[in-house]
Design an enzyme around this catalytic site. Structure first.
Site, short mmCIF file in Angstrom:
data_model
loop_
_atom_site.label_atom_id
_atom_site.label_comp_id
_atom_site.label_asym_id
_atom_site.label_seq_id
_atom_site.Cartn_x
_atom_site.Cartn_y
_atom_site.Cartn_z
N ASN A 1 5.92 -3.20 -4.82
CA ASN A 1 5.98 -1.94 -5.19
C ASN A 1 5.75 -1.29 -6.08
O ASN A 1 4.63 -1.02 -7.29
CB ASN A 1 6.80 -0.57 -4.87
CG ASN A 1 6.55 0.30 -4.47
OD1 ASN A 1 5.42 0.62 -3.43
ND2 ASN A 1 7.75 1.18 -4.93
N ASN B 1 0.08 -0.68 4.56
CA ASN B 1 1.01 -1.66 4.32
C ASN B 1 1.97 -1.39 5.19
O ASN B 1 2.59 -2.35 5.67
CB ASN B 1 0.93 -2.66 3.24
CG ASN B 1 -0.64 -3.17 2.46
OD1 ASN B 1 -1.49 -3.04 3.40
ND2 ASN B 1 -0.57 -2.96 1.28
N ASP C 1 -16.58 38.44 -21.78
CA ASP C 1 -17.12 39.56 -22.94
C ASP C 1 -18.10 38.61 -23.31
O ASP C 1 -18.43 37.66 -23.45
CB ASP C 1 -16.06 40.43 -23.45
CG ASP C 1 -16.74 41.35 -24.23
OD1 ASP C 1 -17.89 42.07 -23.80
OD2 ASP C 1 -16.13 42.04 -25.38
#
Length: 847
Positions: A688, A663, A334
């Protein structure tokens, strides 16, 4: 107060006197005590539809061990113990524990931060406790509480009206009724089981349109009518485009992982007949390939983003809305309070010819003073303009405003005269006026007079004034008046208001345009006022569409029209929702900004519902984001933070694909020609873990301005292309490493495994600095200092470890300077190749 009380059905309560209902519930008009309310909440549960049981910290920590990958590793550790590989079991267990602690600590911290932010915008209700009005959380409302309700409030529970004043409720969510219905305390004589006939009952989940009331709570939570519907229709919340994209990405990765793991296990088992090592190696590969940190990275990134957005005045209620916020390309709003100051001033009060008329102001003042409906800044502007003596007027009744009539009336008595005084939108007022006050005489409102009145109204509107028309007629009788009495009225004139444009709004609109966000104005006001405001703030108007005309269009035709329209004027709530739904269907991400009762449907329809903390409860409850101030400045800052959050999430996704997958694919190729495993399972798991640790700083990384400049959406096709290019590059350099170590340097198994561990860790942790930007790292774009530190620390740990006693536990062996030099050369060459390939890739593809 005794604890024993009788809880009856809403039908039974509706047919009893207020005193009987209070007596059955051991209630009182002064409300419950705090102690009694707590006892009742313990008995009936909190006032929530679905009670989310939060785990304590210990159970929440233990729940992280139920992750499928973690369970697989626990099984692997168990096998290691059974086969006498105790050192392997200890190492795997240590890796599991460290990984879970890392995951838990980050997510727990993010979750606590989010709770603090969302608590600040939780909806509350006003209850009467020990005779005192008190704000409490919705969940803390108990059976027997006395709640005070006024316009804009969400009704927190099923309750019986005990007092009311011109009290109208929108209960369409329960009964499907289009129009607001009046609620009164009188008992219902006829027996009825239809909810829409219960004029003395209010239902949880509905909202107050006008007036005020006190009500005693009958049922809470899942026992309410709304709760019963919600439980029956219980389903997961609708997912955002980003969440759907992440799910598709997860399925894609799962398929690749499954194929890779099955191949590695069966090939290794058949060729080398070492089933346990093959099993362990396959598990390690699965862990290495899976971007298991993605949920955590997403959670931390979005929480970090929500914290930054909160500092910029945007409170995030729903984290999944952040990517959509950043992807938003259309903002519907608005004009009031967004383009304008929302400081409305009365500037004119005239007859229908535009001539000043004090009688028009007098009756406008009477109307505004006596109305008790929706809080309206125009009424406040009338009352504050100048004090006028109206003590000789007595209010008889009121016909509240609604969004269909677009007008409201009061009935007042002045001596022996009784008048109905109505004000509202001129177009709607003209429909109910058959007479017009012209130089103190009543004349027929038709022909030239009607045309002249319309011209004056349009002239005021074209000058940017918001205009209300005022009409009256004499009425008789001591009775309840309804909207059907608003007929054959006499038009008195106009009251005109000015809400000036915000001083700096033009620059913000230009900035939003530069960010690729198109602003569309959807308003119930007329098109002339809106066009005037838009021209003053520099918002280019591509087209104007009136709510009265949209029924002429099919959905497909209306979508085309809406795409090329800036101003949607004279729109009802239903019209707004239709436009937003169609724009969403046109491949747009649509945001809607609103703060009123009639904005709730549109807030729910939009991809991103945006409200303000001063909004009515029903608007805040429907929104995904709540602004601390109704300002496009806050909105712009929030959009930028949303895009940064999305950008950092995508960095992790693209890096995981380019390095992790590359990898692990290399490992699948290596087992074909190597007489030993290219890396031991525990070494892959350690690799990891260290790599994951280096990524936890990604959520706070800097984001290039280029990424922020336009909306971006989840694009799995682009992600796959990225993987198909950069995954093979990673694999190619792994294979070069294999060739150098095995064929050129005749490395033993332990030396080979150590060398590949160090090379793969270096490429994975350093490539983030290449992938995180389209530009040249450190020259055109520099990562956040903590991203740099985490990369270097993790790289140092991985490269120093083989030269320590701890490295021996992981079967590492110190490498010679010759081998180290070869690895350094390979890593540097890899990073340079990725940089070159990146430039070529982005010249052909863009996210």
């Amino acid at each position: 107060m005794p604890n024993v009380f009788t809880q009856k059905t809403i039908i039974e309560c509706s047919q009893e006197e207020v005193s009987s209902v209070l007596r059955n519930l051991n209630g009182h008009v002064d409300g419950l005590s705090d102690g009694e309310s707590k006892k009742r909440i313990q008995e009936f549960g909190p006032n929530t539809i679905v009670e989310k049981k939060e785990l304590n910290v210990i159970l929440e920590f233990l729940s992280h061990f139920t992750d499928p990958l973690v369970l697989i590793l626990i099984v692997a550790a168990g096998f290691s113990v059974l086969l006498g590989e105790k050192s392997d079991a200890i190492i795997i267990s240590g890796i599991i524990l460290f990984g879970v602690i890392l995951d838990f600590s980050q997510e727990y911290s993010a979750d606590q931060a989010l709770k603090k932010l969302t608590e600040s915008v939780k909806t509350t209700a006003t209850v009467i406790r020990n005779g005192v009005h008190k704000e409490v959380k919705i969940a803390e409302i108990a059976v027997g509480d006395i709640v005070f309700l006024s316009s804009g409030d969400m009704i927190p529970a099923d309750a019986r009206i005990i007092e009311s004043k011109d009290f109208f409720v929108n209960q369409s969510v329960i009964t499907g009724e289009s129009f607001p219905c009046e609620k009164t305390p009188e008992k219902i004589e006829a027996k009825s089981t239809s909810l829409d006939t219960l004029h003395n009952i209010v239902f949880s989940g509905t909202n107050v349109v006008s007036g005020s009331a006190k009500a005693i709570v009958l049922h809470t939570g899942a026992n309410t009518e709304f709760g019963k519907i919600a439980v029956k229709l219980a389903r997961a919340p609708e997912k955002s485009e980003f969440e759907i994209g992440i799910n598709h990405f997860g399925i894609f990765i799962l398929k690749l992982t499954f194929i890779l793991v099955i191949f590695i296990f069966f090939f290794n088992s058949i060729v080398k007949h070492d089933y346990f090592q093959s099993f362990m190696f396959a598990i390690a590969i699965a862990v290495g390939v899976t971007p298991e940190l993605l949920p955590m990275i997403m959670s931390i990134t979005m929480t970090a983003g929500s914290r930054k957005m909160a500092k910029k005045g945007v409170i995030v209620k729903k984290l999944s809305a952040i990517p959509n916020f950043g992807s938003m390309n259309i903002l519907c709003t608005d004009k009031t309070g967004t383009l304008t100051e929302n400081k409305i001033h009365l500037v004119k009060y005239t007859n229908f010819l535009g001539e000043d008329d004090e009688s028009v102001f007098l009756f406008a003042y009477v109307n505004s003073s006596f109305q008790t409906g929706i809080k309206n800044p125009m009424d406040e502007a009338v009352i504050s303009f100048k004090k006028t003596k109206i003590s000789h007027y007595t209010k008889i009744d009121e016909i509240p405003y609604d969004f269909f009539r677009k007008r409201m009336s009061v009935i007042v008595r002045d001596g022996n005269d009784q008048s109905l005084i109505t004000k509202g939108a001129p177009e709607e007022m003209f429909k109910i006026c058959t007479w017009c006050l012209h130089h103190s005489k009543s004349v027929e409102f038709s022909g030239k007079i009607r045309d002249d009145a319309m011209k004056v109204y349009h002239a005021f509107s074209a000058d940017g004034y918001r205009v209300l028309a005022l009409a009256r007629k004499k009425v008789e009788g001591d009775r309840i008046f309804t909207k059907n009495d608003e007929t054959e009225m006499e038009l008195m004139g106009y009251i005109a208001f000015l809400d000036p444009p915000k001083k700096d709004i033009k620059s913000v609109i230009n900035e939003l345009s530069d960010l690729g966000v198109e602003v569309k104005i959807i308003t119930g006001d007329n098109e002339l006022v809106t066009q005037k405001i838009c021209s003053e703030v520099g918002l280019e108007v591509k087209g104007v569409l009136l709510g009265s005309n949209i029924s002429e269009y099919t959905d497909s035709a209306l979508l085309v029209k809406a795409q090329n329209t800036t101003i949607f004027a004279r729109f009802s709530p239903a019209d707004k929702s239709r436009i937003i739904r169609l724009l969403k269907g046109g491949n747009n991400i649509v945001g809607y900004m609103g703060d009123g009762i009639n904005d709730a449907p549109s807030l729910k329809s939009a991809d991103v519902g945006i409200s303000v903390d001063t909004a009515v409860d029903v608007a805040k409850e429907s929104a995904d984001l709540v602004l601390t101030k109704k300002s496009l400045h806050n909105l712009r800052d929030g959009i930028i933070e949303g895009r940064k959050t999305f950008g950092n999430t995508m960095k992790y996704v693209m890096m995981a694909l380019s390095s992790n997958f590359g990898n692990m694919f290399s490992a699948a190729v290596a087992i074909i020609f190597l007489p030993f495993l290219p890396m031991l399972p525990i070494q892959i798991l350690l690799n990891n873990l260290i790599y994951d640790f280096s990524q936890i700083t990604i959520p706070i990384d800097n984001v290039d301005s280029e990424w922020i400049q336009k909306p971006r959406r989840w694009n799995l096709a682009f992600i796959k292309k990225f993987m198909y290019v950069f995954g093979p590059i990673s694999s190619m350099f792994d294979l070069i490493t294999f060739g150098v170590l095995f064929f050129a340097l005749n490395a033993s198994a332990s030396v080979f495994q150590t060398g590949w561990f160090m090379e793969s860790l270096a490429t994975q942790t350093l490539v983030i600095h290449i992938i995180r930007t389209k530009g040249i790292p450190f020259l055109q774009s520099t990562a956040n200092v903590w991203v740099i530190v985490s990369s270097l620390v993790c790289l140092a740990i991985g490269w120093i470890l083989p030269y320590t006693s701890v490295g021996a536990y992981f079967r590492f062996e110190p490498l010679s300077l010759r081998i180290l030099g070869s690895l350094v050369l390979i890593v540097i060459t890899y990073l340079l190749v990725v940089q070159v390939a990146k430039g070529m890739f982005y010249r052909k593809y863009d996210f």
